[in-house]
Scaffold this motif. Structure first.
Motif: not given
Length: 197
Positions: A99-107, A128-138
């Motif tokens: 269990x962790x705190x989520x990373x900030x949605x920065x590049x 919980x839709x975060x643009x940077x996380x989704x772009x990184x996963x894609x």
């Protein structure tokens, strides 16, 4: 996405300062910042589940237990936005679960997080839709599944006025979505999600 990244870079120093000020009296300031900035490393290729706080995470406990039971080789990484939810998940004592705190949605934070943990998939809970996380996963071919997603009429209007392209890009990174209700499903599809079958 460029405007989003610029705004986040301007706000990041304030986020760091906010964490420091909130935690000055408590312990773990450095550890919390390390998690938020993804400066620590992880192991394995976990299934990553993210929920904002206690409610979303608690509602998915059955899912965590089911994933662990079905695949004895699976490990789980649960992220949330507050230390209370992180402590709650840790108190469950689930095997093979971090269990962790989520990373900030920065590049930078998202890149480090994905490089360290190398998740097999990302399961998102609710909104919980975060643009940077989704772009990184894609970009890394990490499957993204959204469970119990909701898009209210007012949120859909706001996205449509402010950043319709960004919403379409985020929805394009989601491989499967289970909406909370039929109205949310219609709004997601109208905003650019591939029709749900």
């Amino acid at each position: 996405m460029t405007l989003y990244r610029l705004l986040l870079r301007l706000l990041l120093p304030g986020l760091v300062l906010g964490v420091l000020l909130r935690r000055l009296r408590g312990r773990g300031v450095a550890h919390e910042l390390r998690e938020r900035l993804a400066l620590d490393s992880g192991t394995g290729r976990p299934i990553w589940l993210h929920g904002a706080s206690n409610g979303e995470i608690t509602s998915a406990r059955w899912l965590l237990e089911e994933l662990l039971a079905r695949d004895p080789s699976a490990s789980l990484l649960v992220t949330c936005n507050n230390p209370t939810a992180r402590t709650m998940v840790r108190s469950w004592g689930l095997p093979r679960t971090e269990a962790r705190l989520a990373p900030w949605d920065s590049p930078g934070a998202v890149h480090r997080f994905l490089s360290h943990w190398r998740p097999r998939a990302l399961l998102l809970l609710e909104n919980e839709l975060w643009p940077e996380r989704l772009a990184g996963c894609a970009a890394r071919g990490i499957p993204v599944l959204a469970i119990g997603a909701r898009l209210s009429e007012s949120s859909a209007r706001r996205w449509g006025r402010v950043a319709p392209g960004l919403l379409r890009q985020m929805l394009g990174a989601i491989g499967w979505l289970s909406a909370q209700d039929a109205a949310s499903e219609r709004r997601f599809v109208a905003a650019g999600l591939a029709p749900i079958s």
